[in-house]
Design a protein around this motif. Structure first.
Motif, PDB file in Angstrom:
ATOM      1  N   ARG A 133       1.445  13.865 -12.684  1.00 31.83           N
ATOM      2  CA  ARG A 133       0.669  14.036 -11.463  1.00 31.83           C
ATOM      3  C   ARG A 133      -0.590  13.168 -11.560  1.00 31.83           C
ATOM      4  N   ALA A 170      -2.049   3.289  -1.769  1.00 29.28           N
ATOM      5  CA  ALA A 170      -3.143   3.449  -0.796  1.00 29.28           C
ATOM      6  C   ALA A 170      -3.992   4.657  -1.171  1.00 29.28           C
ATOM      7  N   GLN A 171      -3.348   5.745  -1.590  1.00 32.95           N
ATOM      8  CA  GLN A 171      -4.099   6.945  -1.968  1.00 32.95           C
ATOM      9  C   GLN A 171      -4.927   6.700  -3.223  1.00 32.95           C
ATOM     10  N   THR A 180       0.570   7.514  -3.431  1.00 33.91           N
ATOM     11  CA  THR A 180       0.821   6.089  -3.217  1.00 33.91           C
ATOM     12  C   THR A 180      -0.353   5.235  -3.696  1.00 33.91           C
ATOM     13  N   LEU A 211       0.820  -1.225   0.000  1.00 28.54           N
ATOM     14  CA  LEU A 211       0.000   0.000   0.000  1.00 28.54           C
ATOM     15  C   LEU A 211       0.846   1.264   0.000  1.00 28.54           C
ATOM     16  N   ASP A 212       2.063   1.180   0.558  1.00 25.92           N
ATOM     17  CA  ASP A 212       2.906   2.380   0.655  1.00 25.92           C
ATOM     18  C   ASP A 212       3.627   2.698  -0.642  1.00 25.92           C
ATOM     19  N   GLU A 224       6.563  11.956  -8.757  1.00 24.98           N
ATOM     20  CA  GLU A 224       6.679  13.413  -8.699  1.00 24.98           C
ATOM     21  C   GLU A 224       5.897  14.004  -7.528  1.00 24.98           C
ATOM     22  N   THR A 225       4.763  13.375  -7.187  1.00 22.26           N
ATOM     23  CA  THR A 225       3.968  13.940  -6.097  1.00 22.26           C
ATOM     24  C   THR A 225       3.952  13.039  -4.871  1.00 22.26           C
ATOM     25  N   GLY A 226       4.499  11.847  -4.971  1.00 21.41           N
ATOM     26  CA  GLY A 226       4.501  10.923  -3.839  1.00 21.41           C
ATOM     27  C   GLY A 226       3.172  10.211  -3.628  1.00 21.41           C
TER      28      GLY A 226
END
Lengths: 301, 273
Positions: free
Chosen positions: A247, A32-33, A30, A19-20, A26-28
């Motif tokens: 993005r 999970a997001q 993940t 999940l991580d 570029e924006t991190g």
């Protein structure tokens, strides 16, 4: 944390892994997001996925790494995942598409790093019948999304002259997609011929700005009105699907007034929506693309 | 670095160009081993004589050609060796032909020909001469005790050697009995077919096409290496560990927020392109 966790979603158990993992470096953003986004946008997105055969565009190592298209629903899919088999005279060319009928399947596919959800224009019950006409307006450098918006509005007017209402969504990059809902009896032969004729008509009205030929070298600075997606084997990116761009942008439905307003303000950024903005929009406006599924229209003879 | 599989020289006219042969394509298939399901051991293959139900060692095996059902003539390795073409280490160019005259159905496997250090000039000469004359060389090559019909042709900055099928190996269309009649199409149908082709007309970009099945097999294997077993239904005793989706995501979402200092919601992006 453990690498995998079993979550209960929509009455099914779904294994979630890594999940991580950052899918948008570029924006991190993940995995999970991403799963969180798809879960939250599901009420608006699911009607556009239901019964519709799906091609997965998977990015196991994020948007900057290799990806692959998967038409065939992975053989290891849970038994509750629906599939639709496209008939073919050649047995070996038969394709078993995944069909998303609920949030559990959406989450299961997102966990497989499916960033983009591309659907056929037909339903799994009748592969020969498109439910809408799709146009993909693609600006050739240095034209941008505002030019695509301008062309989309011209297309809307041309369609309106033919008595057809149309709806727009942004591609999540530089393009604009225009859908003409039909939801009546028709064939791909009819929709493709209609789309081609419409694109050519636009080109003849605005030869300096619009091109209907897919040759890339003709595209410079012009908007390519791609009519060829009206084909039984082709897919278009589903409304509310994330795009594998730098993005986490979304192919988000937009109102015609928004296209005009963005052009007036000369702000291409007004037509690029990231995941969180789309969730906010859905909360405010609901699913503005819903008519695409309901409105019954017939192509002019 | 791929290994050369043959070395020798190209001979045409009075010129000899020493070259090495490298395969121009590589095997990307996913290979599996056979394991005993019970204990995971690699299984061995053995030759068994059914008459005695006995394992036969490879040194006790001879070659037999089936003349009619269960009737064999035995051929020894020595006899075959005597017939093998001489390993001449020479690619002899017999003809130079227009490439359009050779249908791709004849091509078997591409190899790169790489000249040795001193032969760059002669190699370049042959490459340029073929390019300028728009002709490619047809010749013969002996490799692994077998004679090959080959074509050599310019490709990029290299000479490619294609092993080819001999004419008698190629199945002619008239040999295929199931080929149905082809009633002539109407003009309208032809026009429509032409339109479809036009609509899909594009230049060939090999990078666009992928072996989806192989990718899927690799993804399956990767997921197994990572310890995810999608094939298996979730075991019943894990029932207690199943958590709500939001609870499952929450921790990871919190971590992602920390990492980016809340940047997953940028104030307002300036210009997006």
């Amino acid at each position: 944390m453990a690498k995998t966790v079993t979550a209960s979603v929509g009455g099914h158990h779904v294994e979630l892994s890594n999940l991580d993992k950052v899918l948008w470096p570029e924006t991190g953003f993940t995995k999970a997001q991403m799963i969180d986004y798809y879960t939250r946008v599901a009420p608006a997105m699911l009607p556009h996925l239901k019964r519709r055969p799906l091609t997965l565009k998977r990015y196991p190592d994020g948007v900057e790494a290799d990806y692959f298209y998967e038409k065939e629903c992975p053989a290891y899919h849970p038994e509750w995942v629906q599939t639709a088999t496209m008939p073919s005279r050649n047995v070996r060319q038969k394709v078993n598409f995944c069909v998303v009928d609920g949030v559990a399947t959406l989450v299961w596919l997102a966990n497989l790093a499916t960033i983009e959800f591309h659907t056929l224009l037909s339903l799994g019950t009748d592969f020969d019948r498109p439910m809408f006409v799709a146009f993909d307006l693609d600006p050739g450098e240095p034209a941008d999304v505002l030019d695509a918006a301008w062309a989309a509005e011209r297309l809307r007017d041309t369609l309106a002259d033919a008595g057809l209402e149309s709806f727009a969504k942004v591609s999540g990059s530089k393009g604009v997609h225009v859908y003409v809902p039909l939801n009546t009896a028709t064939t791909f032969d009819e929709t493709k011929a209609f789309a081609k004729a419409t694109a050519q008509q636009l080109e003849s009205h605005y030869p300096g700005r619009i091109v209907s030929n897919m040759r890339k070298d003709l595209r410079g600075g012009k908007i390519f009105v791609d009519w060829s997606q009206n084909d039984p084997h082709k897919t278009t990116v589903c409304a509310y699907s994330l795009r594998a761009k730098a993005r986490p942008t979304v192919s988000a439905p937009v109102e015609w007034e928004e296209l005009a307003a963005a052009r007036k303000r000369r702000q291409p950024g007004d037509l690029v929506f990231e995941a969180w903005e789309v969730l906010q929009r859905v909360e405010d406006k609901g699913d503005i693309f819903a008519p695409v599924l309901k409105l019954k229209q017939r192509l002019p003879k | 670095m791929p290994r050369a599989i043959w070395s020798g020289s190209i001979s045409f006219g009075l010129v000899n160009i020493p070259v090495k042969l490298y395969s121009a394509v590589r095997d990307r298939e996913v290979h599996f081993h056979m394991l005993h399901e019970e204990d995971g051991q690699r299984v061995k293959q053995q030759l068994v004589c059914p008459a005695e139900d006995k394992v036969v060692s490879r040194s006790d095996v001879v070659k037999g050609y089936e003349v009619s059902a269960d009737q064999y003539v035995v051929v020894t390795d020595d006899e075959l060796e005597a017939l093998e073409p001489k390993a001449t280490r020479m690619i002899e160019m017999l003809d130079f032909v227009k490439i359009s005259e050779i249908d791709p159905v004849f091509f078997q496997h591409p190899y790169y020909l790489v000249p040795d250090e001193q032969s760059g000039k002669a190699y370049g000469l042959l490459l340029t001469a073929m390019r300028d004359s728009e002709r490619i060389g047809v010749g013969k090559l002996v490799m692994r005790g077998k004679e090959y019909l080959v074509a050599i042709r310019p490709y990029d900055t290299m000479i490619v050697l294609e092993t080819m099928h001999f004419a008698e190996e190629v199945v002619s269309a008239s040999d295929i009995e199931e080929m149905p009649e082809q009633p002539e199409a109407t003009e309208r149908e032809l026009k429509l077919a032409g339109q479809i082709i036009d609509a899909l007309a594009d230049s060939f970009d090999p990078a666009r096409y992928h072996d989806d099945y192989r990718d899927a097999v690799r993804a399956l294997i990767d997921s197994k290496v990572e310890g995810r077993e999608y094939v298996m239904p979730p075991p019943v005793e894990e029932e207690g560990k199943v958590i709500d989706l939001m609870a499952a995501l929450e921790k990871s979402l919190a971590r992602a927020r920390e990492q980016k200092g809340g940047a997953s919601r940028p104030a307002k992006k300036e210009k997006a392109s």
